[in-house]
Design a protein around this motif. Structure first.
Motif, PDB file in Angstrom:
ATOM      1  N   GLY A  73       0.804  -1.222   0.000  1.00 18.82           N
ATOM      2  CA  GLY A  73       0.000   0.000   0.000  1.00 18.82           C
ATOM      3  C   GLY A  73       0.829   1.260   0.000  1.00 18.82           C
ATOM      4  O   GLY A  73       0.438   2.276  -0.578  1.00 18.82           O
ATOM      5  N   LEU A  74       1.998   1.212   0.630  1.00 24.39           N
ATOM      6  CA  LEU A  74       2.890   2.371   0.661  1.00 24.39           C
ATOM      7  C   LEU A  74       3.778   2.459  -0.572  1.00 24.39           C
ATOM      8  O   LEU A  74       4.550   3.403  -0.711  1.00 24.39           O
ATOM      9  N   GLY A  75       3.705   1.451  -1.453  1.00 20.68           N
ATOM     10  CA  GLY A  75       4.454   1.515  -2.694  1.00 20.68           C
ATOM     11  C   GLY A  75       5.894   1.074  -2.581  1.00 20.68           C
ATOM     12  O   GLY A  75       6.709   1.396  -3.445  1.00 20.68           O
ATOM     13  N   PHE A  76       6.247   0.293  -1.552  1.00 20.40           N
ATOM     14  CA  PHE A  76       7.622  -0.147  -1.392  1.00 20.40           C
ATOM     15  C   PHE A  76       7.915  -1.467  -2.087  1.00 20.40           C
ATOM     16  O   PHE A  76       9.050  -1.922  -2.093  1.00 20.40           O
ATOM     17  N   ALA A  77       6.903  -2.109  -2.632  1.00 19.38           N
ATOM     18  CA  ALA A  77       7.101  -3.359  -3.357  1.00 19.38           C
ATOM     19  C   ALA A  77       5.879  -3.608  -4.224  1.00 19.38           C
ATOM     20  O   ALA A  77       4.778  -3.193  -3.877  1.00 19.38           O
ATOM     21  N   PRO A  78       6.076  -4.285  -5.356  1.00 20.53           N
ATOM     22  CA  PRO A  78       4.928  -4.599  -6.200  1.00 20.53           C
ATOM     23  C   PRO A  78       4.052  -5.643  -5.568  1.00 20.53           C
ATOM     24  O   PRO A  78       4.531  -6.593  -4.948  1.00 20.53           O
ATOM     25  N   VAL A  79       2.760  -5.488  -5.691  1.00 19.01           N
ATOM     26  CA  VAL A  79       1.802  -6.460  -5.176  1.00 19.01           C
ATOM     27  C   VAL A  79       1.158  -7.145  -6.364  1.00 19.01           C
ATOM     28  O   VAL A  79       0.529  -6.499  -7.193  1.00 19.01           O
ATOM     29  N   GLY A  80       1.297  -8.449  -6.456  1.00 14.47           N
ATOM     30  CA  GLY A  80       0.749  -9.187  -7.587  1.00 14.47           C
ATOM     31  C   GLY A  80       1.847  -9.510  -8.585  1.00 14.47           C
ATOM     32  O   GLY A  80       3.020  -9.580  -8.253  1.00 14.47           O
ATOM     33  N   GLY A  81       1.471  -9.727  -9.822  1.00 13.58           N
ATOM     34  CA  GLY A  81       2.461 -10.059 -10.830  1.00 13.58           C
ATOM     35  C   GLY A  81       2.504 -11.548 -11.094  1.00 13.58           C
ATOM     36  O   GLY A  81       1.830 -12.359 -10.472  1.00 13.58           O
ATOM     37  N   GLN A  82       3.355 -11.910 -12.052  1.00 19.77           N
ATOM     38  CA  GLN A  82       3.395 -13.287 -12.514  1.00 19.77           C
ATOM     39  C   GLN A  82       4.061 -14.207 -11.495  1.00 19.77           C
ATOM     40  O   GLN A  82       3.757 -15.378 -11.406  1.00 19.77           O
ATOM     41  N   HIS A  83       4.985 -13.675 -10.722  1.00 19.13           N
ATOM     42  CA  HIS A  83       5.780 -14.510  -9.828  1.00 19.13           C
ATOM     43  C   HIS A  83       5.371 -14.281  -8.379  1.00 19.13           C
ATOM     44  O   HIS A  83       4.563 -13.426  -8.061  1.00 19.13           O
ATOM     45  N   ASP A  84       5.970 -15.074  -7.481  1.00 22.09           N
ATOM     46  CA  ASP A  84       5.707 -14.929  -6.055  1.00 22.09           C
ATOM     47  C   ASP A  84       6.459 -13.706  -5.555  1.00 22.09           C
ATOM     48  O   ASP A  84       7.592 -13.796  -5.094  1.00 22.09           O
ATOM     49  N   TRP A  85       5.812 -12.553  -5.627  1.00 25.33           N
ATOM     50  CA  TRP A  85       6.525 -11.280  -5.410  1.00 25.33           C
ATOM     51  C   TRP A  85       7.120 -11.186  -4.015  1.00 25.33           C
ATOM     52  O   TRP A  85       8.122 -10.503  -3.804  1.00 25.33           O
ATOM     53  N   MET A  86       6.528 -11.843  -3.021  1.00 22.05           N
ATOM     54  CA  MET A  86       7.033 -11.706  -1.655  1.00 22.05           C
ATOM     55  C   MET A  86       8.453 -12.246  -1.525  1.00 22.05           C
ATOM     56  O   MET A  86       9.237 -11.783  -0.712  1.00 22.05           O
ATOM     57  N   TRP A  87       8.812 -13.229  -2.364  1.00 16.81           N
ATOM     58  CA  TRP A  87      10.112 -13.859  -2.219  1.00 16.81           C
ATOM     59  C   TRP A  87      11.145 -13.223  -3.139  1.00 16.81           C
ATOM     60  O   TRP A  87      12.306 -13.079  -2.758  1.00 16.81           O
ATOM     61  N   LEU A  88      10.768 -12.871  -4.338  1.00 17.17           N
ATOM     62  CA  LEU A  88      11.703 -12.233  -5.259  1.00 17.17           C
ATOM     63  C   LEU A  88      10.893 -11.321  -6.191  1.00 17.17           C
ATOM     64  O   LEU A  88      10.475 -11.731  -7.266  1.00 17.17           O
ATOM     65  N   PRO A  89      10.646 -10.084  -5.776  1.00 20.32           N
ATOM     66  CA  PRO A  89       9.687  -9.251  -6.496  1.00 20.32           C
ATOM     67  C   PRO A  89      10.188  -8.644  -7.792  1.00 20.32           C
ATOM     68  O   PRO A  89       9.399  -8.134  -8.562  1.00 20.32           O
ATOM     69  N   TRP A  90      11.518  -8.679  -8.041  1.00 20.58           N
ATOM     70  CA  TRP A  90      12.044  -8.003  -9.228  1.00 20.58           C
ATOM     71  C   TRP A  90      12.924  -8.931 -10.039  1.00 20.58           C
ATOM     72  O   TRP A  90      13.545  -9.854  -9.518  1.00 20.58           O
ATOM     73  N   ARG A  91      13.005  -8.646 -11.316  1.00 26.59           N
ATOM     74  CA  ARG A  91      13.970  -9.319 -12.169  1.00 26.59           C
ATOM     75  C   ARG A  91      15.336  -8.681 -11.950  1.00 26.59           C
ATOM     76  O   ARG A  91      15.469  -7.456 -11.918  1.00 26.59           O
ATOM     77  N   ILE A  92      16.355  -9.497 -11.819  1.00 28.13           N
ATOM     78  CA  ILE A  92      17.710  -8.981 -11.606  1.00 28.13           C
ATOM     79  C   ILE A  92      18.330  -8.732 -12.968  1.00 28.13           C
ATOM     80  O   ILE A  92      18.756  -9.660 -13.661  1.00 28.13           O
ATOM     81  N   ASP A  93      18.355  -7.478 -13.387  1.00 24.12           N
ATOM     82  CA  ASP A  93      18.895  -7.119 -14.700  1.00 24.12           C
ATOM     83  C   ASP A  93      19.859  -5.941 -14.611  1.00 24.12           C
ATOM     84  O   ASP A  93      20.066  -5.231 -15.585  1.00 24.12           O
ATOM     85  N   GLY A  94      20.444  -5.737 -13.455  1.00 23.89           N
ATOM     86  CA  GLY A  94      21.397  -4.644 -13.279  1.00 23.89           C
ATOM     87  C   GLY A  94      21.901  -4.609 -11.848  1.00 23.89           C
ATOM     88  O   GLY A  94      21.434  -5.364 -10.985  1.00 23.89           O
ATOM     89  N   VAL A  95      22.863  -3.716 -11.588  1.00 25.63           N
ATOM     90  CA  VAL A  95      23.473  -3.639 -10.260  1.00 25.63           C
ATOM     91  C   VAL A  95      22.446  -3.203  -9.218  1.00 25.63           C
ATOM     92  O   VAL A  95      22.366  -3.773  -8.117  1.00 25.63           O
ATOM     93  N   TRP A  96      21.638  -2.183  -9.557  1.00 28.10           N
ATOM     94  CA  TRP A  96      20.645  -1.692  -8.604  1.00 28.10           C
ATOM     95  C   TRP A  96      19.618  -2.775  -8.277  1.00 28.10           C
ATOM     96  O   TRP A  96      19.227  -2.974  -7.131  1.00 28.10           O
TER      97      TRP A  96
END
Length: 328
Positions: free
Chosen positions: A47-70
């Motif tokens: 709700g505060l916008g600190f992580a995506p809610v939903g999506g194709q994957h289990d966002w709680m465990w790995l919410p982003w694709r690792i495609d860069g240093v950041w």
């Protein structure tokens, strides 16, 4: 030691060697409690916008694709927080079984490897849970406990203030990345059974992708649809809007559509760069066509945008990839 620990049964040479079954039940109970806690935490965090809610994957465990240093730093920080929380619940469950409580460091390592290993090995939710629990038991026995059941000493002892600094760094890395990469995509592509759409070479096909909002305003510069075989697919037109995709089309967008689709789309000009107000959902509508009879899949939306003055690229998995095959 807690009062509970004082009454643990001991073997003749020390702590009793935990059975595999007993350890299995304890790890499962701890991970189940952790999953429930994470689900509750996800409500304010999302709700505060600190992580995506939903999506194709289990966002709680790995919410982003690792495609860069950041992205790597953000995922590492997020994973540290997740594994620390899960390890805390597992430790509480193990404490009630009569085994020597593993040291925190070894327990976190075992949880990290088993949890993310289970995600990599399992193809279904049940399979991932089973893999994570079984791997967790095996790794706790191998890494955290000696052969006689005593806890193995963790070689790197840190003061509490250093542990707190590491936790704060993990929060900063994970939440700062999540706040600027909170887009999650949903989309229409093919049938729900086959996820395949059959078209002729050169024939137009629509894909509508919905994006959940950022809690900060963003300025979108460009977007592309990518995926395995995407080189065989041509994007002829793409538009963006805050409204329903049926009301967002450019005249040039409508001109590329087959006649059966044109009445579905009203004419309302939109174009890049596109400013998205804070807290607003977004729709992207694209017309795609096959270049050849080779099949192609559009599975990812790649966005180039600026948020908080930072030029950012995000690769967002589409929940229902569009697979195009040449119609026979």
């Amino acid at each position: 030691m807690s009062a509970i620990a004082e009454f643990r049964p001991r073997a003749a040479g020390g702590w009793r060697r935990p059975s595999f079954g007993g350890l299995l039940l304890s790890v499962f109970a701890g991970e189940f409690q952790a999953a429930m806690a994470l689900w509750v935490i996800s409500i304010p965090v999302g709700g505060l916008g600190f992580a995506p809610v939903g999506g194709q994957h289990d966002w709680m465990w790995l919410p982003w694709r690792i495609d860069g240093v950041w992205a790597l730093l953000g995922a590492a920080g997020w994973a540290y927080l997740i594994c620390a929380l899960v390890a805390w619940f597992v430790a509480g469950s193990l404490q009630r079984t009569g085994v020597d409580l593993p040291e925190t460091g070894w327990l976190r390592v075992a949880i990290a490897i088993s949890g993310y290993g289970g995600m990599a090995l399992g193809t279904t939710l049940g399979g991932r849970v089973a893999c994570a629990v079984v791997l967790g038991v095996i790794l706790i026995r191998l890494l955290a406990l000696e052969a006689d059941g005593t806890a193995r000493r963790w070689p790197w002892q840190m003061e509490r203030r250093h542990q707190l600094l590491i936790a704060l760094a993990a929060v900063l890395a994970g939440f700062s990345y999540g706040a600027t990469h909170a887009f999650v995509a949903d989309g229409s592509g093919g049938s729900y059974d086959s996820q395949t759409t059959y078209v002729r070479v050169g024939e137009a096909q629509i894909i509508d992708v919905g994006l959940n909002h950022l809690h900060f305003g963003a300025k979108l510069q460009s977007a592309t649809l990518t995926g395995a075989g995407a080189s065989n697919v041509r994007v002829t037109s793409m538009v963006l809007s805050l409204g329903n995709p049926a009301d967002v089309s450019l005249p040039s967008f409508v001109a590329h559509l087959p006649k059966r689709y044109r009445s579905m789309y009203a004419v309302k000009p939109t174009h890049f760069p596109y400013s998205v107000p804070a807290g607003k959902d977004l729709w992207l509508s694209a017309v795609v066509a096959l270049r050849s009879c080779d099949s192609g899949t559009l599975s990812t939306l790649r966005l180039h945008y600026a948020v908080l003055g930072i030029a950012t690229t995000a690769n967002i998995p589409i929940q229902q990839p569009l697979t195009l095959n040449c119609r026979g």
